[in-house]
Design an enzyme around this catalytic site. Sequence first.
Site, mmCIF file in Angstrom:
data_model
loop_
_atom_site.group_PDB
_atom_site.id
_atom_site.type_symbol
_atom_site.label_atom_id
_atom_site.label_comp_id
_atom_site.label_asym_id
_atom_site.label_seq_id
_atom_site.Cartn_x
_atom_site.Cartn_y
_atom_site.Cartn_z
ATOM 1 N N LEU A 40 1.936 -3.674 -2.602
ATOM 2 C CA LEU A 40 2.040 -5.118 -2.768
ATOM 3 C C LEU A 40 1.465 -5.716 -1.491
ATOM 4 O O LEU A 40 1.862 -5.318 -0.393
ATOM 5 C CB LEU A 40 3.494 -5.570 -2.936
ATOM 6 C CG LEU A 40 4.045 -5.831 -4.330
ATOM 7 C CD1 LEU A 40 5.472 -6.359 -4.225
ATOM 8 C CD2 LEU A 40 3.192 -6.785 -5.153
ATOM 9 N N ASP A 41 0.548 -6.665 -1.619
ATOM 10 C CA ASP A 41 -0.038 -7.282 -0.434
ATOM 11 C C ASP A 41 1.033 -7.900 0.448
ATOM 12 O O ASP A 41 2.113 -8.254 -0.024
ATOM 13 C CB ASP A 41 -1.023 -8.394 -0.839
ATOM 14 C CG ASP A 41 -2.206 -7.857 -1.616
ATOM 15 O OD1 ASP A 41 -2.528 -6.674 -1.416
ATOM 16 O OD2 ASP A 41 -2.789 -8.615 -2.406
#
Length: 238
Positions: free
Chosen positions: A110-111
């Site tokens: 997940l960024d």
Amino acid sequence: MSELGLCSRREADEWIAKGWVRVDGKVVSELGTKVYPSQKVTVERQAAAEQSKRVTILINKPMGYVSGQAEDGYKPAVTLIRPENRWSGDTSPEQFHPTQLKSLVPAGRLDIDSVGLLVLTQDGRIAKHLIGQDTEIDKEYLVRVQYTKPGKLPDADLKKLNHGLWMDGKPLLPAKVRWQNDDQLSFTLREGKKRQIRRMCEMVGLKVIGLKRVRIGRVKLGELPTGQWRYLNADERF
């Protein structure tokens, strides 16, 4: 061994080194030994016992944390896995122990500026299941967007988000993209190229304001609060 779904490649190396792997009943201690389709691979009970102790943890990642190794001064999400951050609604009988943090790796990214469901696991089988090349596990995201052109997003561009865009020289797999409300889209994907949703949105003139992963396969984020975690239950399957 990995292809048979017995374990991850790293686990296979460890088991072979410990003498826990047999081919046609004979212990194999050399890495890279060739096995023919007609031969039978078996593992000792110690391997299964060790594997059953491995935990999988679900965390609601807040903004500002990276999924994996620390980078650019930002902390990895694993630092949130402390007893005081365990969700009070966790029904798993599993007891927390610091050894569970060893070899706990993210099964999918997940960024740093994205939030929501992140899976951290010690079980190589689960990691392969979620992020292997042939995975059939889909992931659902809620994406708040702003259209950067006059008017509203044309239906033709919404169709492109579903199927028809190219990235890194290759066509993207079909996705399910639909409006949740006036400024929020639901994206369901079966692949996870770097910053894929943000890049897809840019291609049709949408700016991403917020991005939250709410489901991986059959496992939902549910009521898990931001910054807290719980164990994957024995009866839960992605």
